[in-house]
Design a protein around this motif. Structure first.
Motif, short mmCIF file in Angstrom:
data_model
loop_
_atom_site.label_atom_id
_atom_site.label_comp_id
_atom_site.label_asym_id
_atom_site.label_seq_id
_atom_site.Cartn_x
_atom_site.Cartn_y
_atom_site.Cartn_z
N UNK A 21 -1.14 14.42 -9.59
CA UNK A 21 -0.31 15.66 -8.96
C UNK A 21 -0.81 17.18 -9.54
N UNK A 22 -1.49 16.52 -10.71
CA UNK A 22 -1.98 18.47 -11.81
C UNK A 22 -1.00 18.69 -12.51
N UNK A 23 0.31 18.34 -12.58
CA UNK A 23 1.61 18.53 -13.41
C UNK A 23 1.74 17.94 -14.00
N UNK A 24 2.18 18.44 -15.52
CA UNK A 24 2.54 18.27 -16.52
C UNK A 24 3.65 16.81 -16.92
N UNK A 25 2.98 16.02 -17.24
CA UNK A 25 4.15 15.03 -17.65
C UNK A 25 5.09 15.26 -18.16
N UNK A 26 6.50 14.48 -17.33
CA UNK A 26 7.58 14.79 -17.70
C UNK A 26 8.95 13.89 -18.79
N UNK A 60 0.89 -1.03 0.40
CA UNK A 60 -0.20 -0.04 -0.21
C UNK A 60 1.02 1.14 -0.20
N UNK A 61 1.89 1.53 0.99
CA UNK A 61 2.76 2.86 0.87
C UNK A 61 3.59 3.05 -0.37
N UNK A 62 4.36 1.87 -1.55
CA UNK A 62 4.65 2.07 -2.97
C UNK A 62 3.26 2.32 -3.55
N UNK A 63 2.23 1.60 -3.33
CA UNK A 63 1.12 1.76 -4.60
C UNK A 63 0.65 3.20 -4.31
N UNK A 112 0.54 8.80 -6.39
CA UNK A 112 1.20 10.41 -6.62
C UNK A 112 2.20 10.83 -7.25
N UNK A 113 2.62 10.31 -7.93
CA UNK A 113 4.19 9.93 -9.39
C UNK A 113 2.79 10.49 -10.23
N UNK A 114 2.08 10.30 -10.63
CA UNK A 114 1.69 9.79 -11.62
C UNK A 114 1.17 11.60 -12.34
N UNK A 115 1.20 11.81 -12.95
CA UNK A 115 0.70 13.31 -13.67
C UNK A 115 -0.87 14.14 -13.33
N UNK A 116 -1.51 12.81 -13.66
CA UNK A 116 -2.87 13.08 -12.85
C UNK A 116 -2.87 13.36 -11.48
#
Length: 194
Positions: free
Chosen positions: A189-194, A175-178, A183-187
């Motif tokens: 975090x609302x951040x653009x994809x790198x 669960x922590x890794x999931x 959280x790391x996916x752009x969707x």
């Protein structure tokens, strides 16, 4: 000062607001860490500073009515360790107590288990492995202990043994890794994809 068994200092479950402070590992291992407090205090572990004299930055966003813990130990590490007793100040109770991990069945491994990786490029994979339950005993136990303290302090579980069990189950299920991956996916975090 009091030595705390696995049932103290929490006693009967009660609802209170908590400060928002914790380590990354504990935040990831405990789903409720973002709203419950666990501070670290560097030092020799012989005493905790008077909470009323903490800098205002320690109270930011929390207000003095929020409950938090300040932790210290003889190793100078500012988090709970499974291999060393910690002196803890509990703002909710207004007192210090000693948390002995051996009373909780912890204490496997050594301080060397807690050392960082040699190659900084391995940091993220090492961290994710630990959160997934793969790594040195003292590191895994320390992550579970901190997550258990947050869960117990946040009334998610009744006591530290229940928190340790919940943390172990969450780590075994990944669960922590999931959560980190979401959280790391752009969707997410609302951040653009790198």
């Amino acid at each position: 000062r009091k030595t705390v068994s696995s049932r103290c200092p929490f006693g009967p479950r009660r609802r209170r607001s908590r400060a928002t402070v914790t380590s990354t590992a504990c935040s990831s291992a405990s789903p409720y860490a973002a709203s419950h407090g666990l501070h670290g205090a560097r030092g020799d572990g012989s005493h905790i500073v008077d909470a009323a004299r903490l800098p205002s930055s320690a109270w930011e966003g929390a207000g003095r009515s929020k409950r938090f813990w300040i932790c210290s130990n003889k190793l100078g590490v500012d988090e709970l360790l499974s291999i060393e007793k910690s002196l803890v100040y509990d703002s909710g109770r207004g007192e210090e107590f000693t948390l002995d991990p051996h009373e909780l069945g912890l204490g496997t491994g050594s301080f060397d288990d807690l050392l960082p990786v040699d190659d900084l490029d391995d940091t993220i994979s090492h961290f994710l492995a630990l959160l997934g339950g793969d790594g040195p005993a003292a590191a895994l136990e320390s992550i579970r202990l901190n997550a258990a303290a947050l869960a117990a302090n946040g009334d998610v579980v009744e006591d530290l043994p229940a928190g340790l069990k919940l943390a172990a189950e969450a780590m075994s299920a990944g669960e922590p890794v999931k959560l980190i991956e979401r959280m790391r996916t752009p969707a997410a975090s609302g951040a653009p994809a790198r």
